[in-house]
Design a protein around this motif. Sequence first.
Motif, mmCIF file in Angstrom:
data_model
loop_
_atom_site.group_PDB
_atom_site.id
_atom_site.type_symbol
_atom_site.label_atom_id
_atom_site.label_comp_id
_atom_site.label_asym_id
_atom_site.label_seq_id
_atom_site.Cartn_x
_atom_site.Cartn_y
_atom_site.Cartn_z
ATOM 1 N N SER A 1 23.312 -59.800 39.962
ATOM 2 C CA SER A 1 24.225 -59.310 41.000
ATOM 3 C C SER A 1 24.550 -57.830 40.781
ATOM 4 O O SER A 1 24.370 -57.295 39.683
ATOM 5 N N PHE A 2 25.044 -57.175 41.839
ATOM 6 C CA PHE A 2 25.346 -55.746 41.752
ATOM 7 C C PHE A 2 26.471 -55.462 40.758
ATOM 8 O O PHE A 2 26.597 -54.357 40.246
ATOM 9 N N ASP A 3 27.332 -56.456 40.525
ATOM 10 C CA ASP A 3 28.446 -56.250 39.586
ATOM 11 C C ASP A 3 27.953 -56.261 38.145
ATOM 12 O O ASP A 3 28.453 -55.535 37.290
ATOM 13 N N ILE A 4 27.022 -57.150 37.875
ATOM 14 C CA ILE A 4 26.650 -57.410 36.480
ATOM 15 C C ILE A 4 25.412 -56.627 36.024
ATOM 16 O O ILE A 4 25.368 -56.138 34.898
ATOM 17 N N THR B 1 32.177 -62.781 31.646
ATOM 18 C CA THR B 1 30.734 -62.693 31.925
ATOM 19 C C THR B 1 30.230 -61.276 31.688
ATOM 20 O O THR B 1 29.247 -61.070 30.963
ATOM 21 N N ALA B 2 30.920 -60.297 32.298
ATOM 22 C CA ALA B 2 30.482 -58.906 32.159
ATOM 23 C C ALA B 2 30.473 -58.492 30.685
ATOM 24 O O ALA B 2 29.540 -57.845 30.210
ATOM 25 N N ILE C 1 25.849 -53.281 34.356
ATOM 26 C CA ILE C 1 26.461 -53.421 33.021
ATOM 27 C C ILE C 1 25.399 -53.849 32.012
ATOM 28 O O ILE C 1 25.348 -53.347 30.883
ATOM 29 N N MET D 1 36.998 -56.086 30.542
ATOM 30 C CA MET D 1 36.063 -56.738 31.469
ATOM 31 C C MET D 1 36.327 -58.236 31.523
ATOM 32 O O MET D 1 36.963 -58.792 30.623
ATOM 33 N N ASP D 2 35.774 -58.905 32.565
ATOM 34 C CA ASP D 2 35.873 -60.361 32.549
ATOM 35 C C ASP D 2 34.818 -60.896 31.593
ATOM 36 O O ASP D 2 33.922 -60.161 31.157
ATOM 37 N N THR E 1 24.052 -64.438 38.951
ATOM 38 C CA THR E 1 25.137 -63.593 38.425
ATOM 39 C C THR E 1 24.558 -62.392 37.689
ATOM 40 O O THR E 1 24.998 -61.250 37.885
#
Lengths: 495, 176
Positions: free
Chosen positions: A14-17, A56-57, A20, A53-54, A11
């Motif tokens: 990952s490209f999402d996190i 995790t982020a 950030i 944000m969610d 996670t």
Amino acid sequence: MIDHLFNGLLTALSFDILPILIFGVVGGITLGAMPGLTATMGVAILLPFTFGMDSTAALVMLIGVYIGGIYGGSIAAILLNTPGTPASAASVLDGYTLTKNGQAARALSISAISSFSGGFISTVLLIMFAPILANFALRFNAPEYFALALFGLTIICSISGSNLLKGLLAGTIGLLVSTVGLDPITSVPRFTFGIMDLYSGISIIPVLIGLFALSEALTQLESIVSEKKQALRNFSLKMLSRKDLKDIAPTAIKSGVLGTVIGSVPGAGADISSFVCYNEAKRASKNPEEFGKGSIKGLSAAEAGNNGVTGGALVPLLTLGVPGDAVTAVLLGALVIQGLTPGPLLFTHNPEVVYNIFSSMLVANIVMLIVGLIGIRFFCKIIEIPRILMIPIIMFLSIIGAYSINNSMFDIGVAVFFGLLGFVLIKFRVPLSPILIAMILGPMAETNLRKSLLMYENSWSFLYDRPIALFFLVLTAFSIYSAVKFSKRKKKVIV
Amino acid sequence: MVMKRTPSTKNCAWGAFFKKVTDMNVKNIILPSVIIVISLVALYFISQFAVPSFQDASVGSKFFPTAIAVIQIIICVCIILGEIFHKDPQQDSAPLFNKYSIFGAVFIIGYATAIYFLGYLAATLLAFFLYLVFFKTTKRYYYLIAIVFTLVIYYVFANVFYVALPEGLFAGLFYD
């Protein structure tokens, strides 16, 4: 555990996190590098950006700010002889001497590597020991939580410095504020004065934004005109050598472990840790006379020591729900906003969140190392950003941040009130962290005391009947005794 | 022969006490005195708390706030006595606030009020410009940064975080 950790690492990478996380680390380093802006302030200012944000982020970003902020403080310490944060005060001793000798890049790279070493070791120890402590804490009931909250409140004694009474006064202010709203057991309105916004109590986020961002901005504003622009010295961009790395490695590892232990003790923050590690490195050194004259081991010990706290400080927060210092109190606020309750149940109900935090800490330390080494030239520019521009930006972000929690103008009022109160209290040398810690632990102490009394039919015997509660009460007494003794000794030194 | 009168021990002690009181820095007792008054007011309000008829616990809703207010008064009294008998070695006679801190306080209160009436965009732009004018900033790009910052924050909150920033009371009047 390994599965959760592996998933957490996936996670975090990952490209999402990852972007950030990088943003958080760079933001933290930037804020920490500016003299006067602390890691606590950095987390408080950037906290509102996480509301949308969610979980995790949001947590990953704040962890990045925290780790980056503690490291960032050393940049101003090394380059300008002005610690960016209190945690990097010990880095001035040797770091600035190296800069004066034209070795600023070497000092900054030693600082980055040592900070990484401290932070990484600390996170590994957190991963190893936090689940064990959380498992033990599952046995806690109301009496144990009351005793724990009482012990947690003694943190106030240890973070009050030389003026114990003023620290305690700040603690009582926080406790009194925490009683506003409906009584937790009988729902009787307390200090609400018919104002609907007060029925749910005073939110912690606007209070911490006011205390740590607005009041600091006001303090900075006061000195802005009198400050002299400090010119950066010329230095070569030659970083540390392989021999340097070999020399500092044992010190950095030892200080990382020591910093973790210090950080896990509630009330002992990064500033204490860096000085303790520095003194220990000096004591153990064959050439103690070199310390303070540009010793790379001294710089390494201070830096590994202050970043070593990052993992340690999360031990009481995540396992017991007790913040050890101001910055973890702010992180607790962030967890609550995301609907998570720190404490042993977090490990059973939301293990993925816990291991995401652990994994992102590991990755954040690596990001900090890479950014710290690559960005040396860039960070030298950061400390030249005019504070005259930064201060209004901090003020606006604080007020917008306070508003965006509940889209409430009332929260803006709360932030402004506590900003002004914090500023006045700073003037009277009253520490601010006890207010926040008391606001968090006060309701925990009150609710669990009253639940315990109901459980024991109004008998106070739970204080000595239950071994864990008794253990915490003994710790509380010891903590108060040692804080009073420490305060007296510190006063003598000042006199 | 003139008899020299020596003051009694009791008078000496009082004299020394009053000397200490007059010597001490008044600003160091302002805060604890104000907090004592606030605690007394809090104690009055605590006495007015409703008492639920079904309560059978020995510790009710009044217990915690009362204990805190009383402890607060005791701490403040200790601080005042400490100030009288052991003067703080760190104390200074510098004024508490300078014109910049007073400006800062007024600025924050003004901005919070303006945001309520004018909304985020107008209030932030206005406040940022006033701030730069107060500090006699002549660099044009500072004003440009003020505009860019205001717009970027508005965009980020509205389109990335989906948080609607305040529109202001006047905007509401126009829409109606």
